[in-house]
Motif scaffolding. Structure first.
Motif, PDB file in Angstrom:
ATOM      1  N   ASP A  57     -16.585  -3.228  38.999  1.00 49.62           N
ATOM      2  CA  ASP A  57     -17.161  -2.463  37.894  1.00 49.62           C
ATOM      3  C   ASP A  57     -18.038  -1.385  38.517  1.00 49.62           C
ATOM      4  O   ASP A  57     -19.023  -1.694  39.186  1.00 49.62           O
ATOM      5  N   VAL A  58     -17.686  -0.122  38.322  1.00 50.86           N
ATOM      6  CA  VAL A  58     -18.379   0.982  38.993  1.00 50.86           C
ATOM      7  C   VAL A  58     -19.386   1.688  38.081  1.00 50.86           C
ATOM      8  O   VAL A  58     -19.869   2.766  38.407  1.00 50.86           O
ATOM      9  N   ARG A  59     -19.728   1.053  36.959  1.00 53.50           N
ATOM     10  CA  ARG A  59     -20.704   1.636  36.044  1.00 53.50           C
ATOM     11  C   ARG A  59     -22.126   1.417  36.561  1.00 53.50           C
ATOM     12  O   ARG A  59     -22.359   0.673  37.504  1.00 53.50           O
ATOM     13  N   GLU A  60     -23.077   2.035  35.895  1.00 47.99           N
ATOM     14  CA  GLU A  60     -24.491   1.884  36.246  1.00 47.99           C
ATOM     15  C   GLU A  60     -25.015   0.538  35.750  1.00 47.99           C
ATOM     16  O   GLU A  60     -24.402  -0.096  34.882  1.00 47.99           O
ATOM     17  N   GLN A  61     -26.154   0.117  36.279  1.00 48.88           N
ATOM     18  CA  GLN A  61     -26.731  -1.195  35.975  1.00 48.88           C
ATOM     19  C   GLN A  61     -26.927  -1.422  34.471  1.00 48.88           C
ATOM     20  O   GLN A  61     -26.602  -2.491  33.964  1.00 48.88           O
ATOM     21  N   ASN A  62     -27.432  -0.422  33.752  1.00 50.78           N
ATOM     22  CA  ASN A  62     -27.664  -0.607  32.314  1.00 50.78           C
ATOM     23  C   ASN A  62     -26.350  -0.832  31.555  1.00 50.78           C
ATOM     24  O   ASN A  62     -26.317  -1.575  30.578  1.00 50.78           O
ATOM     25  N   GLU A  63     -25.267  -0.224  31.998  1.00 47.78           N
ATOM     26  CA  GLU A  63     -23.957  -0.430  31.370  1.00 47.78           C
ATOM     27  C   GLU A  63     -23.432  -1.829  31.703  1.00 47.78           C
ATOM     28  O   GLU A  63     -22.897  -2.527  30.848  1.00 47.78           O
ATOM     29  N   TRP A  64     -23.565  -2.213  32.957  1.00 50.98           N
ATOM     30  CA  TRP A  64     -23.135  -3.530  33.438  1.00 50.98           C
ATOM     31  C   TRP A  64     -23.826  -4.631  32.638  1.00 50.98           C
ATOM     32  O   TRP A  64     -23.203  -5.613  32.227  1.00 50.98           O
ATOM     33  N   GLY A  67     -22.423  -5.896  29.299  1.00 47.17           N
ATOM     34  CA  GLY A  67     -21.169  -6.648  29.314  1.00 47.17           C
ATOM     35  C   GLY A  67     -20.206  -6.105  30.351  1.00 47.17           C
ATOM     36  O   GLY A  67     -20.159  -4.899  30.583  1.00 47.17           O
ATOM     37  N   HIS A  68     -19.481  -7.013  30.990  1.00 45.49           N
ATOM     38  CA  HIS A  68     -18.531  -6.640  32.043  1.00 45.49           C
ATOM     39  C   HIS A  68     -17.363  -7.624  32.060  1.00 45.49           C
ATOM     40  O   HIS A  68     -17.436  -8.687  31.445  1.00 45.49           O
ATOM     41  N   LEU A  69     -16.313  -7.263  32.748  1.00 42.67           N
ATOM     42  CA  LEU A  69     -15.157  -8.129  32.860  1.00 42.67           C
ATOM     43  C   LEU A  69     -15.549  -9.401  33.602  1.00 42.67           C
ATOM     44  O   LEU A  69     -16.365  -9.352  34.530  1.00 42.67           O
ATOM     45  N   PRO A  70     -14.991 -10.541  33.195  1.00 41.77           N
ATOM     46  CA  PRO A  70     -15.294 -11.792  33.886  1.00 41.77           C
ATOM     47  C   PRO A  70     -14.985 -11.691  35.390  1.00 41.77           C
ATOM     48  O   PRO A  70     -13.975 -11.123  35.782  1.00 41.77           O
ATOM     49  N   ALA A  71     -15.893 -12.219  36.202  1.00 43.15           N
ATOM     50  CA  ALA A  71     -15.758 -12.271  37.662  1.00 43.15           C
ATOM     51  C   ALA A  71     -15.763 -10.894  38.342  1.00 43.15           C
ATOM     52  O   ALA A  71     -15.425 -10.784  39.515  1.00 43.15           O
ATOM     53  N   ALA A  72     -16.137  -9.859  37.618  1.00 42.84           N
ATOM     54  CA  ALA A  72     -16.191  -8.524  38.225  1.00 42.84           C
ATOM     55  C   ALA A  72     -17.348  -8.446  39.215  1.00 42.84           C
ATOM     56  O   ALA A  72     -18.374  -9.106  39.057  1.00 42.84           O
ATOM     57  N   LYS A  73     -17.169  -7.617  40.233  1.00 38.38           N
ATOM     58  CA  LYS A  73     -18.212  -7.326  41.200  1.00 38.38           C
ATOM     59  C   LYS A  73     -18.822  -5.979  40.800  1.00 38.38           C
ATOM     60  O   LYS A  73     -18.084  -5.045  40.501  1.00 38.38           O
TER      61      LYS A  73
END
Length: 139
Positions: A57-64, A67-73
């Motif tokens: 996941d290459v988004r910024e911390q506030n986006e992360w 919510g993010h995809l399960p098991a994403a780094k």
């Protein structure tokens, strides 16, 4: 007016127009740009389930955090170059880059491809498309 004569003098323009049409209507499931394949959420699920693909996941911390995809780094695209050495162990694996809409993930996937990753993908439509497909999100 002789239509055959008109067409024969404008054949380069017709050929160019035909080429653009082919590019525009190319396959809806994936698109490959600069060595990076753009994939649908459904294809991403297949790669995760069948090949244990790494999701970045290459988004910024506030986006992360929202919510993010399960098991994403989580590695923001602006910091990706700093983590290339750590990611080298995944160079032979399937790697899916994901962002909000697909723009940053395409850039991140391109960086990885240039660094030698051969099975790198960008999630078309990003987490928006993932959520629209009804797929799970972790917080």
């Amino acid at each position: 007016m002789n239509i055959g004569a008109e067409l024969s003098t404008h054949w380069p323009l017709l050929l160019l127009a035909l080429g653009f049409l082919v590019l525009i209507f190319k396959g809806p499931l994936s698109r490959k740009l600069a060595g990076v394949e753009e994939i649908t959420p459904e294809r991403a699920v297949q790669l995760i389930n069948q090949h244990d693909a790494l999701v970045i996941d290459v988004r910024e911390q506030n986006e992360w955090s929202r919510g993010h995809l399960p098991a994403a780094k989580h590695i923001p695209v602006g910091e990706l170059n700093k983590y290339l050495k750590d990611l080298e162990k995944h160079q032979e694996h399937h790697v899916i880059c994901q962002c909000a809409s697909g723009m940053r993930s395409a850039r991140a996937a391109s960086i990885l491809h240039k660094a030698g990753f051969q099975k790198v993908y960008s999630l078309k439509g990003g987490i928006q498309a993932w959520r629209s497909a009804g797929l799970p999100v972790d917080k």
